[in-house]
Design a protein around this motif. Structure first.
Motif, PDB file in Angstrom:
ATOM      1  N   ASN A  27       0.845  -1.243  -0.101  1.00 38.60           N
ATOM      2  CA  ASN A  27       0.113  -0.001  -0.132  1.00 38.60           C
ATOM      3  C   ASN A  27       0.849   1.163  -0.014  1.00 38.60           C
ATOM      4  OD1 ASN A  27      -2.306  -1.592   0.086  1.00 38.60           O
ATOM      5  ND2 ASN A  27      -2.796  -1.525   2.236  1.00 38.60           N
ATOM      6  N   GLY A  28       1.875   1.227   0.820  1.00 38.54           N
ATOM      7  CA  GLY A  28       2.621   2.280   0.958  1.00 38.54           C
ATOM      8  C   GLY A  28       3.426   2.444  -0.382  1.00 38.54           C
ATOM      9  N   ALA A  29       4.241   1.405  -0.733  1.00 41.07           N
ATOM     10  CA  ALA A  29       4.965   1.703  -2.036  1.00 41.07           C
ATOM     11  C   ALA A  29       4.078   2.118  -3.141  1.00 41.07           C
ATOM     12  CB  ALA A  29       5.481   0.144  -2.430  1.00 41.07           C
ATOM     13  N   GLY A  30       2.995   1.477  -3.173  1.00 40.88           N
ATOM     14  CA  GLY A  30       1.875   2.286  -4.269  1.00 40.88           C
ATOM     15  C   GLY A  30       1.834   3.793  -4.339  1.00 40.88           C
ATOM     16  N   GLN A  31       2.076   4.148  -3.090  1.00 42.00           N
ATOM     17  CA  GLN A  31       1.881   5.757  -2.898  1.00 42.00           C
ATOM     18  C   GLN A  31       3.232   6.600  -3.062  1.00 42.00           C
ATOM     19  OE1 GLN A  31      -1.025   7.564  -2.890  1.00 42.00           O
ATOM     20  NE2 GLN A  31      -2.199   5.388  -2.721  1.00 42.00           N
ATOM     21  N   ILE A  32       4.242   5.863  -2.614  1.00 48.71           N
ATOM     22  CA  ILE A  32       5.371   6.759  -2.322  1.00 48.71           C
ATOM     23  C   ILE A  32       6.450   6.388  -3.496  1.00 48.71           C
ATOM     24  CG2 ILE A  32       7.679   6.775  -0.906  1.00 48.71           C
ATOM     25  CD1 ILE A  32       5.922   6.413   1.407  1.00 48.71           C
ATOM     26  N   ILE A  33       6.240   5.376  -4.231  1.00 50.98           N
ATOM     27  CA  ILE A  33       7.203   5.095  -5.362  1.00 50.98           C
ATOM     28  C   ILE A  33       6.925   6.061  -6.471  1.00 50.98           C
ATOM     29  CG2 ILE A  33       8.130   3.604  -6.812  1.00 50.98           C
ATOM     30  CD1 ILE A  33       7.929   1.139  -5.051  1.00 50.98           C
ATOM     31  N   LYS A  34       7.689   6.552  -7.159  1.00 51.35           N
ATOM     32  CA  LYS A  34       7.550   7.438  -8.498  1.00 51.35           C
ATOM     33  C   LYS A  34       7.054   6.464  -9.518  1.00 51.35           C
ATOM     34  CE  LYS A  34      11.335  10.529  -7.518  1.00 51.35           C
ATOM     35  NZ  LYS A  34      12.542  11.189  -7.908  1.00 51.35           N
ATOM     36  N   GLN A  35       6.243   6.941 -10.575  1.00 54.65           N
ATOM     37  CA  GLN A  35       5.823   6.286 -11.797  1.00 54.65           C
ATOM     38  C   GLN A  35       7.119   5.660 -12.414  1.00 54.65           C
ATOM     39  OE1 GLN A  35       3.897   8.528 -14.749  1.00 54.65           O
ATOM     40  NE2 GLN A  35       3.509   6.699 -16.056  1.00 54.65           N
ATOM     41  N   ASN A  36       7.117   4.264 -12.707  1.00 52.92           N
ATOM     42  CA  ASN A  36       8.194   3.578 -13.158  1.00 52.92           C
ATOM     43  C   ASN A  36       9.364   3.207 -12.134  1.00 52.92           C
ATOM     44  OD1 ASN A  36       8.792   2.262 -15.668  1.00 52.92           O
ATOM     45  ND2 ASN A  36      10.799   3.404 -15.794  1.00 52.92           N
ATOM     46  N   GLY A  37       8.976   3.522 -10.988  1.00 54.57           N
ATOM     47  CA  GLY A  37       9.871   3.056  -9.912  1.00 54.57           C
ATOM     48  C   GLY A  37       9.826   1.555  -9.536  1.00 54.57           C
ATOM     49  N   LEU A  38      10.615   1.078  -8.551  1.00 52.19           N
ATOM     50  CA  LEU A  38      10.672  -0.136  -8.095  1.00 52.19           C
ATOM     51  C   LEU A  38      10.396  -0.516  -6.788  1.00 52.19           C
ATOM     52  CD1 LEU A  38      14.164  -1.012 -10.076  1.00 52.19           C
ATOM     53  CD2 LEU A  38      11.336  -1.461 -10.924  1.00 52.19           C
ATOM     54  N   LEU A  39       9.779  -1.546  -6.220  1.00 53.26           N
ATOM     55  CA  LEU A  39       9.593  -2.261  -5.168  1.00 53.26           C
ATOM     56  C   LEU A  39      10.676  -3.421  -5.238  1.00 53.26           C
ATOM     57  CD1 LEU A  39       8.969  -2.637  -2.032  1.00 53.26           C
ATOM     58  CD2 LEU A  39       6.816  -3.565  -3.149  1.00 53.26           C
ATOM     59  N   ILE A  40      11.461  -3.718  -4.301  1.00 50.96           N
ATOM     60  CA  ILE A  40      12.258  -4.961  -4.552  1.00 50.96           C
ATOM     61  C   ILE A  40      12.235  -5.715  -3.312  1.00 50.96           C
ATOM     62  CG2 ILE A  40      14.741  -5.690  -4.972  1.00 50.96           C
ATOM     63  CD1 ILE A  40      15.042  -3.492  -6.566  1.00 50.96           C
ATOM     64  N   THR A  41      11.838  -6.722  -3.039  1.00 50.62           N
ATOM     65  CA  THR A  41      11.880  -7.567  -1.874  1.00 50.62           C
ATOM     66  C   THR A  41      12.685  -9.075  -1.977  1.00 50.62           C
ATOM     67  OG1 THR A  41      10.030  -9.115  -2.259  1.00 50.62           O
ATOM     68  CG2 THR A  41       9.541  -7.018  -1.512  1.00 50.62           C
ATOM     69  N   TYR A  42      13.282  -9.222  -0.856  1.00 50.17           N
ATOM     70  CA  TYR A  42      14.446 -10.318  -0.933  1.00 50.17           C
ATOM     71  C   TYR A  42      14.006 -11.374   0.218  1.00 50.17           C
ATOM     72  CZ  TYR A  42      18.465 -12.995   0.021  1.00 50.17           C
ATOM     73  OH  TYR A  42      19.479 -13.996   0.343  1.00 50.17           O
ATOM     74  N   MET A  99       4.546  -7.546 -10.731  1.00 56.12           N
ATOM     75  CA  MET A  99       5.709  -8.039 -10.573  1.00 56.12           C
ATOM     76  C   MET A  99       6.388  -8.396 -11.937  1.00 56.12           C
ATOM     77  SD  MET A  99       6.607 -11.305  -8.394  1.00 56.12           S
ATOM     78  CE  MET A  99       6.561 -12.866  -9.724  1.00 56.12           C
ATOM     79  N   GLU A 100       7.526  -7.648 -12.139  1.00 57.33           N
ATOM     80  CA  GLU A 100       8.192  -7.748 -13.291  1.00 57.33           C
ATOM     81  C   GLU A 100       9.135  -8.870 -13.535  1.00 57.33           C
ATOM     82  OE1 GLU A 100       9.484  -3.822 -15.275  1.00 57.33           O
ATOM     83  OE2 GLU A 100      11.485  -4.428 -14.431  1.00 57.33           O
ATOM     84  N   ARG A 101      10.028  -9.203 -12.341  1.00 61.36           N
ATOM     85  CA  ARG A 101      11.096 -10.337 -12.342  1.00 61.36           C
ATOM     86  C   ARG A 101      10.992 -10.837 -11.092  1.00 61.36           C
ATOM     87  NH1 ARG A 101      16.466  -7.413 -14.274  1.00 61.36           N
ATOM     88  NH2 ARG A 101      17.148  -9.453 -14.126  1.00 61.36           N
ATOM     89  N   MET A 102      11.223 -12.345 -11.148  1.00 55.42           N
ATOM     90  CA  MET A 102      11.609 -13.029 -10.041  1.00 55.42           C
ATOM     91  C   MET A 102      12.996 -13.819 -10.142  1.00 55.42           C
ATOM     92  SD  MET A 102       9.371 -16.308  -8.233  1.00 55.42           S
ATOM     93  CE  MET A 102       9.560 -17.276  -9.586  1.00 55.42           C
ATOM     94  N   ILE A 103      13.851 -13.576  -9.538  1.00 52.80           N
ATOM     95  CA  ILE A 103      15.242 -13.930  -9.686  1.00 52.80           C
ATOM     96  C   ILE A 103      15.780 -14.948  -8.552  1.00 52.80           C
ATOM     97  CG2 ILE A 103      17.656 -13.278  -9.631  1.00 52.80           C
ATOM     98  CD1 ILE A 103      16.665 -10.452 -10.635  1.00 52.80           C
ATOM     99  N   GLU A 104      16.121 -16.078  -9.170  1.00 54.82           N
ATOM    100  CA  GLU A 104      16.555 -17.168  -8.047  1.00 54.82           C
ATOM    101  C   GLU A 104      17.705 -16.581  -7.276  1.00 54.82           C
ATOM    102  OE1 GLU A 104      14.767 -19.726  -7.117  1.00 54.82           O
ATOM    103  OE2 GLU A 104      13.363 -19.603  -8.722  1.00 54.82           O
ATOM    104  N   MET A 105      17.921 -16.982  -6.096  1.00 55.03           N
ATOM    105  CA  MET A 105      19.197 -16.236  -5.345  1.00 55.03           C
ATOM    106  C   MET A 105      19.627 -17.790  -4.652  1.00 55.03           C
ATOM    107  SD  MET A 105      19.498 -13.138  -6.286  1.00 55.03           S
ATOM    108  CE  MET A 105      20.460 -12.476  -5.042  1.00 55.03           C
ATOM    109  N   GLU A 106      20.691 -17.414  -3.895  1.00 49.40           N
ATOM    110  CA  GLU A 106      21.442 -18.265  -2.933  1.00 49.40           C
ATOM    111  C   GLU A 106      20.348 -18.959  -1.858  1.00 49.40           C
ATOM    112  OE1 GLU A 106      21.164 -15.116  -0.594  1.00 49.40           O
ATOM    113  OE2 GLU A 106      21.736 -15.253  -2.538  1.00 49.40           O
ATOM    114  N   GLU A 107      20.802 -20.166  -1.443  1.00 46.48           N
ATOM    115  CA  GLU A 107      20.283 -20.702  -0.173  1.00 46.48           C
ATOM    116  C   GLU A 107      18.575 -20.695  -0.303  1.00 46.48           C
ATOM    117  OE1 GLU A 107      21.274 -18.869   3.226  1.00 46.48           O
ATOM    118  OE2 GLU A 107      23.441 -18.931   2.994  1.00 46.48           O
TER     119      GLU A 107
END
Length: 225
Positions: free
Chosen positions: A145-160, A207-215
């Protein structure tokens, strides 16, 4: 391989305040590598990034050292855990990082208007590392909800972190992690990627990409439409 922080004549009091998370030391470099690739694709060369749940401060300092074109705002909900706040400040002071702002208290489950005075469309990037699985679902809702308001147009939310997919948790190490988290707090546990995708869509992101990481961890990239 042992990695050393770029520390400039730090006093013993600063070094004592700098908390060290073994997990953060293991994962910062692969996460940073992906972030470098992703953020360098952004059209603006001077970016503003908010980190949710900065913890010890290790990630944000590492990122700042590798990506000087980003101004970083660390934050943490643990205002009562003064050691975390001191640790972030100590890392900033010890490394002389001018692109890392002083940490702010931020509870991502609260409405975005309470997010440390950040204004609408003020962030190019919001980053949350190992936050969602250690939080109740209302925090995940608040993040999107917050990211939808605070991120600029074309900006990114990245979660790990570690996630479920379509209600299924694999492999066994992630099952065990989910069980351990739920024993510690019944409201914690691995969030489902499909649920996060729906939260993103409801808040003007996809969701633009899902990247496989370690562990068996994953890095999810959501873009503001």
């Amino acid at each position: 391989m042992v990695h050393c922080y770029l520390v400039h004549g730090s006093s013993s009091s600063l070094l004592q305040a700098m908390l060290l998370s073994p997990q953060a030391e293991r994962n910062w470099e692969p996460v940073c590598s992906v972030l470098q690739d992703v953020l360098e694709e952004q059209p603006h060369r001077q970016l503003f990034a908010l980190e949710l749940g900065s913890g010890t401060g290790q990630h944000v300092i590492r990122f700042a050292q590798r990506m000087p074109f980003v101004t970083w705002q660390p934050s943490d909900i643990q205002e009562e855990a003064r050691s975390r706040c001191r640790s972030i400040k100590a890392y900033i002071a010890a490394t002389n990082m001018t692109t890392v702002l002083q940490p702010v208290h931020l509870d991502a489950s609260e409405p975005w208007e309470k997010w440390a005075g950040l204004s609408r469309a003020s962030c190019d990037v919001i980053i949350a590392i190992n936050l969602l699985q250690y939080s109740p679902f209302k925090t995940a809702q608040g993040v999107f909800n917050g990211a939808g308001q605070i991120i600029k147009q074309n900006g990114l939310l990245i979660t790990y972190g570690a996630y479920a997919i379509n209600g299924t948790i694999t492999p066994q190490c992630n099952e065990l992690l989910d069980e351990e988290l739920r024993k510690r707090n019944a409201e914690w546990g691995l969030p489902d990627i499909d649920v996060l995708r729906q939260l993103a869509y409801a808040n003007g992101m996809r969701m633009e990409r899902m990247i496989e990481m370690e562990e068996c961890y994953k890095l999810l990239i959501f873009r503001k439409l």
